[in-house]
Structure formats: C-alpha cells, structure tokens
Enzyme design. Structure first.
Site: not given
Ligand code: NAD
Length: 476
Positions: A107
């Site tokens: 990561k």
């Molecule tokens: P992203 O940046 O696209 O979205 C995150 C969202 O959460 C945003 O809309 C942001 O405004 C919101 N956010 C941030 N802080 C917040 C808070 N305190 N309260 C409420 N909302 C809040 O990120 P993502 O890619 O969707 O990732 C989200 C989670 O999923 C992370 O934990 C990431 O590790 C996990 N994840 C993502 C992927 C991927 O393919 N993108 C894969 C596996 C896991």
C-alpha cells in the site's frame, strides 16, 4: 467500555489476525512471519509550486512478498501516516489471498490534501512521487503494482503509468506497472465501478443464503432493504447506485464530510452525486433532511450499513448504539477491533473489508493480465460466439416456420442471446464469480467450525491458510 483504549489501525488488524491465528495450527514462527510488515519506505521530496519549494511525505509499504508482484492502492490524504499504510498493506495481503488474486500485499500513501491543489500542481506532485517509487522498483510490472485508493483515481494512475514508461522506455510491459488507468491508457472496462460493484455482488451472494440472512435477523431479498452509506466517493457511490437501481434497495441515508442526508422514502443517489460534484458537499440538497453531525446517522435504524469512507468510524464510542443488523465494510478498517467485539456480542453480522471491497483488486488483476497479454478481453471470441448463437437462432426459426404459430421467440430474447460478451460483460462475470466463490469459502468455515462465529475470523482463516501454503511451497 469508554476507558478501554482504542488500538491504532495496524494494531486493530493485528488483533483480528491474532484472534484467527490462535485457532490455527501453523508451524512455529510462521505466524509472526505472516503478520509482520516486511518493509516500509518513507520518502520526502520537494516540488516547486507557487514560487517556493514544498516538501511532501510519502510511503510505500510492502507487507508480504509470498507472491510477486505485490499490489495495493495509493492514497492521497492529509491523515496518511506509516501505521495506516502498514495496516492497509497487511489487509491487501489477506484480501488478495482470499479472492485468489496472485499478489502479495502492499500500500502507498502521500500526505496531502488533494483539494488544495489544481490539476497541474497535482500532476507535478504525483509524477515526482511516482519517480521516487519507480527508481526503487516500488512501482514495477513484476515487483509492485499500485492502484487507486482514497483521493486518487484514473487520472493519477495515468500520470504514474506515463512516468514509469518515460523512465523505462524499452519495457514492453510498462503499462502493467499500475492498474486503475483510464481505458485509453491501458485500463480495463469496469475498473472504476469495480469496488462498488463487488460490494453489490457480495450482498447479492449473502442474500442467496437464507441461513445467513437469518443470522442477521432478517429475511427476504435486497429488495426494499433500507441502506445507509457513509462516503459517496468511488466505492460508496457505485455500491449505492447499483443497489438502488438494480436490486430495489432503498438508500435512506448518505453521510459525507459536511454532514448527512436522510430520507426514509429513499434518496436519489444519482441526484445526490451530481449535487456533490457541483457544490462540493451534500449541504443544501433538497428532498432530504440534513444533519450537520453526519457520523450520528451511522446510528440510525436501517437494514444494511455501508461504511465506504475511512477507517475507525465505528469504534468504542459508538459501537453499542449501532442499530444495523448487517454491516458491510466497503472501506478498509471502518470498524476497530474493540467495536468488532461489541458488535459481535450484539449479534451484528459483519461482512469484512478484506472480502467486501476486494472487487477493486480483482478487476485490477484482470487489468494487469490484459496489459501483459496486450489484448482486450473478448476480442478473439466475441464474433465467433455471436455466429454460433446465430446458427441456433436460424435453426429455431426454420423449425418455427414448420410449426406455424405454435411458438416464437421474442425479439428481446433474440437480441440478448445473439449478443457476444465484450470486455465489460467478461469483467463483470469474472468479478461476480470471484465474489461468489470467496464468500462460499468464508461461509463454509463460518458454518462448519464451532469455534468460529463471525465472517471476519472465517475470512482470516481462509486467507492465512493460503498465505501459509505458499510459504510452505517456497520451502519456508
Ligand atoms: P474516494 O476518495 O473516492 O471517496 C471517499 C469519500 O468519502 C468521499 O466522497 C469523501 O468526501 C468521503 N469522506 C471523507 N471523509 C469523510 C467523513 N469523515 N465522513 C463521511 N464521508 C467522508 O475514496 P474511495 O476510493 O471510494 O475509497 C473509500 C474507501 O474504500 C477507503 O477505505 C479505501 O481504502 C477503500 N477501497 C477503495 C478501493 C477503490 O478501488 N477505490 C478499493 C478497495 C477499498
């Protein structure tokens, strides 16, 4: 309860690992070897922006190299620190093993608030970070392959791929150095939606098993189930969109940085998403009540809670008040180890992160294979499949003519049957298959072992078993 200290994210992952490994019979020392993070590289680099040099701190952790390349996203957030990156790298090891993606776990993270920079500045910063990692083989098609995570997406992945290609001009496999790229830069159809799509497939598989639904004190299907989602970013948006548009679930709450929206009749996910894109948050959205204290909505009545933003949002301070009988961890580490204990005691069913959000790495795996094979999935067989189907249709129509009006095919059936699978259909099919098989492997342990009463421990048992087997095969 409130006096109990909350462990850090990495300690939480280790505690959950320890709970599972205590039920296994591993050779002496192997448990420690699997748990520890092999290496974390910290880099500080300067970029000249707005007339002066700004220094940034970034990390790339390699948790386990039992399989190579290692894989894991790159996160851009001001909260990024070493403990978090190492916890996320460990989860990648277990996740890849669980869904049989042939990678070790890694990561990366850059301590930055991307919203403070314009696109050109972000490109300079991303390229410089990529340069620092690539020159140490921490970005490399056969060693270490990043992907998007919080705060990064297709655009950043395209910059990283291009930076690597500039540094390795004769590497024919350069595009396989990173996944989550846009389609025109070597990406794959269906990668952007993949993690949210995987959350949907995970829930669909859960709801295929009446025994499991009953464990959560529910019955029926996803149709009509009330869902609260935290974070309408890449993962949360796609999960909420597909569940509401395709499975009939009702999204009653959406929690974002600037508060939460709540409407018991259901929120229009697309409309909320468009509102966020236009206004930068959920505040002011019509057709819903707005709560400034967003996190409180995690505690509202619903059937399914989907934390899809960041870690540790369900912790010792609120776990006892969480009412959802089913939580699916779309984010990584949204439930701390202490909260996990509280929820298990209450009988809450938790579909764990290492399975729930594995759709991203699964489709990343397909993208990496596509890049190495230099051909789009479906290109060779699509038309051949269509012509074979045409043969069947022609024959049925010939019979039809003999039988008069006895029966006939609807144009819809004909259209669907004749259409050969393109890349998107193949990717979705491969993802669906992966999510079903991985769920069944966890569920078998959950149901068959008396000493396992939750899906997380079951998931750890399956994945640690697989990692241990590959260490054994290496002679360790
Ligand atoms: P992203 O940046 O696209 O979205 C995150 C969202 O959460 C945003 O809309 C942001 O405004 C919101 N956010 C941030 N802080 C917040 C808070 N305190 N309260 C409420 N909302 C809040 O990120 P993502 O890619 O969707 O990732 C989200 C989670 O999923 C992370 O934990 C990431 O590790 C996990 N994840 C993502 C992927 C991927 O393919 N993108 C894969 C596996 C896991």
């Amino acid at each position: 309860m409130a006096d109990k200290p909350e462990p850090s994210f990495r300690e939480s992952v280790d505690l959950m690992f320890n709970r599972a490994v205590a039920l296994m019979d591993l050779p002496p020392g192997l448990e420690e070897k699997i748990r520890v993070c092999n290496a974390t590289y910290t880099v500080r680099f300067g970029v000249r922006l707005r007339g002066h040099i700004q220094t940034f701190t970034g990390y790339r952790s390699v948790h386990s190299e039992h399989m190579e390349p290692v894989k894991g996203g790159i996160r851009f957030a001001s909260s990024v620190h070493q403990d978090e990156v190492e916890a996320l790298a460990a989860l990648m090891t277990y996740k890849c093993a669980l869904v049989e993606a042939p990678f070790g776990g890694s990561k990366g993270g850059l301590r930055i608030d991307p919203r403070q920079y314009d696109e050109h500045e972000l490109e300079l910063i991303t390229r410089r970070f990529a340069y620092e990692l690539a020159k140490r083989d921490l970005i490399h098609p056969s060693q270490n392959v990043p992907a998007p995570d919080m705060g990064t997406g297709e655009r950043e992945m395209a910059w990283i791929a291009d930076q690597y290609a500039r540094m390795n001009t004769t590497d024919i496999n350069a595009r396989a150095c990173v996944t989550g790229k846009p389609l025109n830069a070597g990406g794959i159809a269906g990668r952007v939606e993949a993690t949210g799509r995987g959350v949907q497939y995970a829930l669909q598989e859960f709801f295929r098993h009446p025994e499991d639904i009953a464990k959560a004190g529910m019955d029926g299907s996803l149709d009509g189930k009330r869902v609260i989602v935290q974070g309408l970013g890449n993962v949360g948006y796609h999960a909420a969109k597909f569940l509401s548009e395709e499975d009939g679930s009702v999204i009653t709450g959406i929690i974002e940085r600037d508060g939460a929206l709540f409407n018991p009749k259901g929120l229009d996910v697309e409309a909320v998403h468009n509102w966020i894109v236009k206004h930068g948050g959920v505040t002011g959205f019509p057709d819903a009540s707005h709560m400034a204290e967003g996190a409180a909505v995690l505690e509202e009545e619903c059937d399914i809670l989907i934390p899809a933003a960041l870690e540790a949002v369900i912790n010792l301070s609120n776990a006892a008040r969480i009412k959802a009988p089913l939580i699916i961890e779309a984010a990584n580490g949204p439930i701390t180890a202490g909260a996990d204990d509280v929820l298990r005691e209450k009988g809450t069913v938790i579909i764990p992160d290492m399975y729930a959000n594995a759709g991203g790495v699964t489709v990343s795996y397909f993208e990496w294979v596509k890049n190495l094979s230099h051909i789009r999935f479906g290109r060779m067989q699509r038309r051949q499949e269509e012509s074979r189907h045409q043969l069947v249709i022609d024959e049925l129509e010939r019979l039809d003519r003999h039988m008069g009006d006895a029966w006939s095919m609807t144009p819809e059936f004909k259209g669907k049957y004749l259409r050969g699978a393109g890349e998107l259909e193949l990717v979705r099919s491969g993802l669906d298959d992966t999510m079903r098989i991985a769920y069944q492997s966890m569920r078998e342990v959950w149901h068959e072992r008396d000493d396992v009463d939750d899906l997380r421990t079951a998931a750890y048992l399956v994945s640690i078993g697989k990692v241990a087997a590959s260490y054994r095969a290496k002679g360790l």
